[in-house]
Design a protein around this motif. Structure first.
Motif, PDB file in Angstrom:
ATOM      1  N   ARG A   1       0.541  -1.083  -0.284  1.00 10.91           N
ATOM      2  CA  ARG A   1      -0.197   0.098  -0.249  1.00 10.91           C
ATOM      3  C   ARG A   1       1.016   1.243   0.273  1.00 10.91           C
ATOM      4  O   ARG A   1       0.529   2.165  -0.610  1.00 10.91           O
ATOM      5  CB  ARG A   1      -0.544   0.158   1.457  1.00 10.91           C
ATOM      6  N   ILE A   2       2.285   0.588   0.557  1.00 13.04           N
ATOM      7  CA  ILE A   2       3.001   2.507   0.859  1.00 13.04           C
ATOM      8  C   ILE A   2       3.636   2.968  -0.581  1.00 13.04           C
ATOM      9  O   ILE A   2       3.468   3.745  -1.447  1.00 13.04           O
ATOM     10  CB  ILE A   2       4.082   2.193   1.623  1.00 13.04           C
ATOM     11  N   VAL A   3       3.584   1.702  -1.386  1.00 14.02           N
ATOM     12  CA  VAL A   3       4.340   1.943  -2.918  1.00 14.02           C
ATOM     13  C   VAL A   3       3.300   2.516  -3.951  1.00 14.02           C
ATOM     14  O   VAL A   3       3.152   3.714  -4.807  1.00 14.02           O
ATOM     15  CB  VAL A   3       4.972   0.688  -3.572  1.00 14.02           C
ATOM     16  N   ALA A   4       1.566   1.497  -3.610  1.00 16.36           N
ATOM     17  CA  ALA A   4       0.382   2.145  -4.210  1.00 16.36           C
ATOM     18  C   ALA A   4       0.524   3.585  -4.014  1.00 16.36           C
ATOM     19  O   ALA A   4       0.189   4.133  -5.274  1.00 16.36           O
ATOM     20  CB  ALA A   4      -0.585   1.512  -3.675  1.00 16.36           C
ATOM     21  N   GLU A   5       0.280   4.359  -2.837  1.00 19.08           N
ATOM     22  CA  GLU A   5       0.022   5.986  -2.372  1.00 19.08           C
ATOM     23  C   GLU A   5       1.195   6.263  -3.355  1.00 19.08           C
ATOM     24  O   GLU A   5       0.803   7.513  -2.903  1.00 19.08           O
ATOM     25  CB  GLU A   5       0.284   5.644  -0.938  1.00 19.08           C
ATOM     26  N   ALA A   6       2.188   5.796  -3.224  1.00 18.12           N
ATOM     27  CA  ALA A   6       2.869   7.268  -3.800  1.00 18.12           C
ATOM     28  C   ALA A   6       3.577   7.184  -5.485  1.00 18.12           C
ATOM     29  O   ALA A   6       2.858   8.106  -5.791  1.00 18.12           O
ATOM     30  CB  ALA A   6       4.413   6.485  -3.200  1.00 18.12           C
ATOM     31  N   ILE A   7       2.784   6.034  -6.261  1.00 20.95           N
ATOM     32  CA  ILE A   7       2.548   6.195  -7.241  1.00 20.95           C
ATOM     33  C   ILE A   7       1.560   7.107  -7.683  1.00 20.95           C
ATOM     34  O   ILE A   7       1.315   8.551  -8.092  1.00 20.95           O
ATOM     35  CB  ILE A   7       2.441   5.113  -7.857  1.00 20.95           C
ATOM     36  N   VAL A   8      -0.065   7.355  -6.815  1.00 22.33           N
ATOM     37  CA  VAL A   8      -0.475   7.533  -6.538  1.00 22.33           C
ATOM     38  C   VAL A   8      -1.492   8.776  -6.226  1.00 22.33           C
ATOM     39  O   VAL A   8      -1.352   9.693  -6.392  1.00 22.33           O
ATOM     40  CB  VAL A   8      -2.161   6.957  -5.791  1.00 22.33           C
ATOM     41  N   GLY A   9      -0.141   9.525  -5.248  1.00 22.88           N
ATOM     42  CA  GLY A   9       0.231  10.648  -5.711  1.00 22.88           C
ATOM     43  C   GLY A   9       0.891  11.637  -6.212  1.00 22.88           C
ATOM     44  O   GLY A   9       0.654  12.593  -6.671  1.00 22.88           O
ATOM     45  N   ALA A  10       1.915  10.975  -6.591  1.00 21.57           N
ATOM     46  CA  ALA A  10       2.502  11.326  -7.857  1.00 21.57           C
ATOM     47  C   ALA A  10       1.504  11.727  -9.094  1.00 21.57           C
ATOM     48  O   ALA A  10       1.679  12.607 -10.051  1.00 21.57           O
ATOM     49  CB  ALA A  10       3.788  10.185  -8.392  1.00 21.57           C
ATOM     50  N   VAL A  11       0.572  10.660  -9.639  1.00 20.95           N
ATOM     51  CA  VAL A  11      -0.448  11.384 -10.354  1.00 20.95           C
ATOM     52  C   VAL A  11      -1.592  12.006  -9.687  1.00 20.95           C
ATOM     53  O   VAL A  11      -2.125  13.005 -10.783  1.00 20.95           O
ATOM     54  CB  VAL A  11      -1.708  10.292 -10.865  1.00 20.95           C
ATOM     55  N   ALA A  12      -1.593  12.312  -8.949  1.00 26.81           N
ATOM     56  CA  ALA A  12      -2.769  13.186  -8.037  1.00 26.81           C
ATOM     57  C   ALA A  12      -2.266  14.141  -8.424  1.00 26.81           C
ATOM     58  O   ALA A  12      -2.609  15.398  -8.468  1.00 26.81           O
ATOM     59  CB  ALA A  12      -3.725  12.705  -6.297  1.00 26.81           C
ATOM     60  N   ALA A  13      -0.134  14.914  -8.352  1.00 30.15           N
ATOM     61  CA  ALA A  13       0.064  16.316  -7.891  1.00 30.15           C
ATOM     62  C   ALA A  13      -0.024  16.831  -9.113  1.00 30.15           C
ATOM     63  O   ALA A  13       0.067  17.656  -9.460  1.00 30.15           O
ATOM     64  CB  ALA A  13       1.226  15.814  -7.062  1.00 30.15           C
ATOM     65  N   PHE A  14       0.394  15.480 -10.033  1.00 26.88           N
ATOM     66  CA  PHE A  14       0.629  15.187 -12.324  1.00 26.88           C
ATOM     67  C   PHE A  14      -0.713  16.311 -13.035  1.00 26.88           C
ATOM     68  O   PHE A  14      -0.549  17.458 -13.171  1.00 26.88           O
ATOM     69  CB  PHE A  14       1.214  14.583 -12.447  1.00 26.88           C
TER      70      PHE A  14
ATOM     71  N   GLY B   1      -8.659  -5.285  -8.330  1.00 36.84           N
ATOM     72  CA  GLY B   1      -8.105  -5.905  -6.514  1.00 36.84           C
ATOM     73  C   GLY B   1      -7.182  -5.883  -6.219  1.00 36.84           C
ATOM     74  O   GLY B   1      -7.538  -6.146  -5.143  1.00 36.84           O
ATOM     75  N   SER B   2      -6.038  -4.411  -6.341  1.00 36.46           N
ATOM     76  CA  SER B   2      -4.780  -4.522  -5.689  1.00 36.46           C
ATOM     77  C   SER B   2      -5.160  -3.592  -5.535  1.00 36.46           C
ATOM     78  O   SER B   2      -5.963  -2.455  -5.006  1.00 36.46           O
ATOM     79  CB  SER B   2      -3.866  -4.562  -7.154  1.00 36.46           C
ATOM     80  N   GLU B   3      -4.039  -3.374  -4.671  1.00 43.18           N
ATOM     81  CA  GLU B   3      -3.615  -2.299  -2.999  1.00 43.18           C
ATOM     82  C   GLU B   3      -3.456  -1.339  -4.160  1.00 43.18           C
ATOM     83  O   GLU B   3      -4.019  -0.385  -3.835  1.00 43.18           O
ATOM     84  CB  GLU B   3      -2.881  -2.767  -2.783  1.00 43.18           C
ATOM     85  N   LEU B   4      -3.202  -1.066  -5.602  1.00 43.17           N
ATOM     86  CA  LEU B   4      -2.750   0.079  -6.382  1.00 43.17           C
ATOM     87  C   LEU B   4      -4.695   0.879  -6.793  1.00 43.17           C
ATOM     88  O   LEU B   4      -4.914   1.392  -6.483  1.00 43.17           O
ATOM     89  CB  LEU B   4      -2.703  -0.177  -7.699  1.00 43.17           C
ATOM     90  N   THR B   5      -5.427  -0.499  -6.855  1.00 42.15           N
ATOM     91  CA  THR B   5      -6.571   0.423  -7.373  1.00 42.15           C
ATOM     92  C   THR B   5      -7.739   0.954  -6.355  1.00 42.15           C
ATOM     93  O   THR B   5      -7.808   1.663  -6.119  1.00 42.15           O
ATOM     94  CB  THR B   5      -7.322  -0.515  -8.330  1.00 42.15           C
ATOM     95  N   ALA B   6      -7.298   0.195  -5.211  1.00 45.59           N
ATOM     96  CA  ALA B   6      -8.126   0.610  -3.997  1.00 45.59           C
ATOM     97  C   ALA B   6      -7.081   2.270  -3.626  1.00 45.59           C
ATOM     98  O   ALA B   6      -8.096   3.231  -3.233  1.00 45.59           O
ATOM     99  CB  ALA B   6      -7.277  -0.517  -3.065  1.00 45.59           C
ATOM    100  N   ALA B   7      -5.719   2.463  -3.761  1.00 44.83           N
ATOM    101  CA  ALA B   7      -5.007   3.339  -3.572  1.00 44.83           C
ATOM    102  C   ALA B   7      -6.136   4.363  -4.796  1.00 44.83           C
ATOM    103  O   ALA B   7      -5.959   5.869  -4.251  1.00 44.83           O
ATOM    104  CB  ALA B   7      -3.769   3.830  -3.400  1.00 44.83           C
ATOM    105  N   ALA B   8      -6.181   4.420  -5.421  1.00 41.14           N
ATOM    106  CA  ALA B   8      -6.414   5.234  -6.253  1.00 41.14           C
ATOM    107  C   ALA B   8      -7.519   5.951  -5.943  1.00 41.14           C
ATOM    108  O   ALA B   8      -8.308   6.733  -5.739  1.00 41.14           O
ATOM    109  CB  ALA B   8      -6.327   4.830  -7.956  1.00 41.14           C
ATOM    110  N   GLU B   9      -8.609   5.201  -5.547  1.00 36.62           N
ATOM    111  CA  GLU B   9     -10.254   4.792  -5.096  1.00 36.62           C
ATOM    112  C   GLU B   9     -10.341   5.893  -4.320  1.00 36.62           C
ATOM    113  O   GLU B   9     -10.943   6.658  -3.937  1.00 36.62           O
ATOM    114  CB  GLU B   9     -10.824   4.048  -5.100  1.00 36.62           C
ATOM    115  N   ALA B  10      -9.655   5.622  -3.245  1.00 34.08           N
ATOM    116  CA  ALA B  10      -9.678   6.185  -2.014  1.00 34.08           C
ATOM    117  C   ALA B  10      -8.859   7.252  -2.197  1.00 34.08           C
ATOM    118  O   ALA B  10      -9.742   8.358  -1.489  1.00 34.08           O
ATOM    119  CB  ALA B  10      -8.361   5.696  -0.759  1.00 34.08           C
ATOM    120  N   ALA B  11      -7.793   8.115  -3.287  1.00 33.28           N
ATOM    121  CA  ALA B  11      -7.721   9.412  -2.671  1.00 33.28           C
ATOM    122  C   ALA B  11      -8.588  10.242  -4.150  1.00 33.28           C
ATOM    123  O   ALA B  11      -8.142  11.298  -4.667  1.00 33.28           O
ATOM    124  CB  ALA B  11      -5.882   8.893  -4.240  1.00 33.28           C
TER     125      ALA B  11
END
Length: 246
Positions: free
Chosen positions: A115-128, A139-149
């Motif tokens: 989840r930490i890696v997923a949130e790091a990626i999602v944070g970069a996308v959100a900032a950009f 069904g991964s942590e990456l899709t969950a992190a994107a949805e949460a953001a």
């Protein structure tokens, strides 16, 4: 359903693949790609009306971005931001707007469970650009992190990669990790497109959300696979549309 392919990696026939897909994930200088390959792929996307997205990976072309590098959260965010910015600048120069981001290789697989890696990626996308969709393993942590953001998460499934009983991709180099024959891949595509189901190693039937179907563009027979997969989807009555057009 969206039908995407990893392209611009300098090891496949992109021009022969692009007419059959709706979205392209373009290598942007990490695991592969340079200005020439990025521009060429963007121009092909424009020619064929294919959505263009960024495909950032570890800066490790020697291993094609398929080994995990020891980067912390901030370093991962900066890696993704740097590669996003590089491709987006070229896209703007070519009169295109990026539609999505999908991590590559080891970064993608790590983000599925970390989840930490997923949130790091999602944070970069959100900032950009928070309008960019985030592609991740279904069904991964990456899709969950994107949805949460509050970003658009695209749950991705694979045409020619084998699954373990946990819903994750089998590691490359293990038996069944890559579906070698077109018949195997088409059978998997039918199950995913019609029922959201895949048969994992060991025979378990898994239910997966399938927003987008991926084909790897670096396999030698990728153009034939792309043509056959599109025909199979259309035979099932599936409309092939980029995420932005769905």
């Amino acid at each position: 359903m969206d039908f995407n392919c990893d392209l611009g990696e300098g090891c496949g026939d992109d021009a022969a693949i692009l007419p059959y897909v709706s979205s392209a994930n373009i290598a942007c200088g990490g695991h592969a790609g340079d200005e020439a390959t990025m521009r060429a792929t963007l121009r092909l996307c424009r020619e064929h009306g294919v959505a263009a997205g960024a495909h950032p990976g570890y800066d490790d072309p020697e291993h094609f971005g398929r080994r995990v590098l020891p980067l912390d959260r901030d370093e991962i965010s900066m890696l993704v931001l740097r590669q996003l910015a590089r491709l987006a600048a070229l896209a703007d120069d070519e009169g295109l707007r990026l539609s999505h981001m999908k991590p590559h290789g080891a970064l993608y697989n790590l983000a599925a469970d970390d989840r930490i890696v997923a949130e790091a990626i999602v944070g970069a996308v959100a900032a950009f650009d928070p309008k960019l969709a985030v592609y991740g393993l279904s069904g991964s942590e990456l899709t969950a992190a994107a949805e949460a953001a509050g970003l658009r998460a695209v749950h991705e499934v694979f045409a020619e990669r084998g699954y373990g009983g946990n819903g994750r991709l089998l590691p490359r180099g293990t038996p069944g990790a890559v579906l070698e024959t077109l018949d195997e891949a088409i059978a998997q595509v039918h199950g995913l497109a019609k029922r959201g189901e895949v048969v994992a190693a060991g025979g378990q039937r898994l239910q997966l959300r399938a927003d987008s179907l991926c084909l790897h563009g670096d396999r030698a027979d990728a153009p034939a696979f792309a043509r056959a997969v599109r025909a199979a989807l259309e035979a099932d009555g599936i409309r092939i549309l980029a995420i932005d057009a769905a």
